[in-house]
Design a protein around this motif. Sequence first.
Motif, PDB file in Angstrom:
ATOM      1  N   UNK A 449       0.860  -1.181   0.000  1.00  0.00           N
ATOM      2  CA  UNK A 449       0.000   0.000   0.000  1.00  0.00           C
ATOM      3  C   UNK A 449       0.900   1.236   0.000  1.00  0.00           C
ATOM      4  N   UNK A 450       0.542   2.310  -0.727  1.00  0.00           N
ATOM      5  CA  UNK A 450       1.388   3.512  -0.740  1.00  0.00           C
ATOM      6  C   UNK A 450       1.864   3.885   0.657  1.00  0.00           C
ATOM      7  N   UNK A 451       3.174   4.136   0.780  1.00  0.00           N
ATOM      8  CA  UNK A 451       3.722   4.346   2.119  1.00  0.00           C
ATOM      9  C   UNK A 451       4.740   5.480   2.184  1.00  0.00           C
ATOM     10  N   UNK A 452       5.436   5.800   1.082  1.00  0.00           N
ATOM     11  CA  UNK A 452       6.365   6.922   1.144  1.00  0.00           C
ATOM     12  C   UNK A 452       5.573   8.223   1.248  1.00  0.00           C
ATOM     13  N   UNK A 453       6.222   9.254   1.733  1.00  0.00           N
ATOM     14  CA  UNK A 453       5.556  10.555   1.851  1.00  0.00           C
ATOM     15  C   UNK A 453       4.985  10.986   0.511  1.00  0.00           C
ATOM     16  N   UNK A 454       5.794  10.890  -0.530  1.00  0.00           N
ATOM     17  CA  UNK A 454       5.361  11.326  -1.853  1.00  0.00           C
ATOM     18  C   UNK A 454       4.171  10.507  -2.351  1.00  0.00           C
ATOM     19  N   UNK A 455       4.245   9.167  -2.202  1.00  0.00           N
ATOM     20  CA  UNK A 455       3.171   8.319  -2.729  1.00  0.00           C
ATOM     21  C   UNK A 455       1.868   8.512  -1.947  1.00  0.00           C
ATOM     22  N   UNK A 456       1.971   8.690  -0.646  1.00  0.00           N
ATOM     23  CA  UNK A 456       0.759   8.917   0.152  1.00  0.00           C
ATOM     24  C   UNK A 456       0.131  10.256  -0.222  1.00  0.00           C
ATOM     25  N   UNK A 457       0.933  11.293  -0.281  1.00  0.00           N
ATOM     26  CA  UNK A 457       0.391  12.611  -0.655  1.00  0.00           C
ATOM     27  C   UNK A 457      -0.247  12.582  -2.024  1.00  0.00           C
TER      28      UNK A 457
END
Length: 462
Positions: A449-457
């Motif tokens: 599941x999206x987890x990096x700051x960039x991917x979550x934002x």
Amino acid sequence: MFSKEIYINRREKLRQSMKDGIALFLGNPDAPMNCAHNIYKYRQDSNFLYFFGLDHPGFAGVCDIDNNKDYIFGNDVDIDDIIWMGPQPSVKDQAAQVGIDATAPFSDLNKFISEAMEAGRKIHFLPVYRAENKILLEELVGVKPADIKDNISEEFIKAIVALREIKEPCEIAELERAAETGYQMHVTAMKMAQDGVYEREVAGEVEAISLRAGGMLSFPAIVSKRGETLHNHEHGNLLKKGDLLLVDCGAETDTHYASDNTRTIPVGGKFTQKQKEIYEIVLAAINKGTELVRPGVTYRSVHLEVCKVIASGLIKLGLMKGDADSAVAAGAHTLFMPHGLGHMMGLDVHDMEDLGEDYVGYDDKVQRASQFGTAYLRLGKELKPGFVITNEPGIYFIPALIDKFQSEKQHLDYINYDKVNEYRDFGGIRLEDDLLVTENGCQLIGKRIPITVEDVENTVQS
């Protein structure tokens, strides 16, 4: 339901791992909400499911260890049942699906157990969590509900744990299927994390996704902008831009295998600098856990190394001070992470914990710690290929716990309380992945599941 050979093999392995006697499995009955005919959604007992596979109320199973024979006790439906539910397969036909040819009416169970006891045979039974089954167990073996925990069969429990802790290929496939649904639940929650949305709207939609996939939630969803509360099932808060929304939820397949993931989401799609700094520490911690998980290491050692990552990050921000290794050894980090790194997962989201946490997570080599925080680690023992576990570090700012630590002058050498008090309204951040321990390391269950700051934002903003 799996093939009948799966269940036959499981029961045979169970008999081989026990000395003698009768192994008794009580299936779950229906549970009424507010009257006998208005019931909660049915959930079969997981140990009964694992060995007998029948996902219906009104059954008990027996493994006769001495005579190498298995039994199903249950009643065929009558005309009233058929009127309300339609035609149903017979007990005999259902038992045949899981490789059992010996069936009897449920009322015969009492006679069967009584005769075994009169013959001096050992009746092995498990801890019981349903009130109806506690009453039934008293009728069968004469043990009062208050005395059940003192009379459970450790031999039986340990035999089951040794089998269920190693996931078979068919189980892993089901866990992957649960993870697919869990992925959709979490990505949807991210997209819904917008100004003016209520927590209950997010909670309702993630549950709907699980239901549409054919199963229910694997546990009541935690959907809260008060992420410092570790388990919060109230969903009444209105989200505002700048809040952090913690979503801890999972799907259960129609065969009852679970997923369990957590993501913490910036409402509106942008972390503040303060939020990002804490988030990056937790992200580094979860990645460290995944890096360290492999056969032959204890999960307690992984937990402690992950806590050192958290302590190091907090020291860099000025919230903690001194040496990270010493701080963790002293337990100073538990102000910020007062829980364990993870637990077993499978047929239950906290797999087999109805049998007793210490039987599942610990053994003769590794016993539970007594230190605050570390004592809450559900899984501490050595990891083996086939284990499926959660990896879920977090950082929380719990005002009541801050006050307690500070008033008791705990860990003054490691905690900068002036700085910590600037974060009293921060909330909490937790991240969680599910891992399969392999022969050489581990792998994620399902797509990450999206987890990096960039991917979550980016997901929230999409």
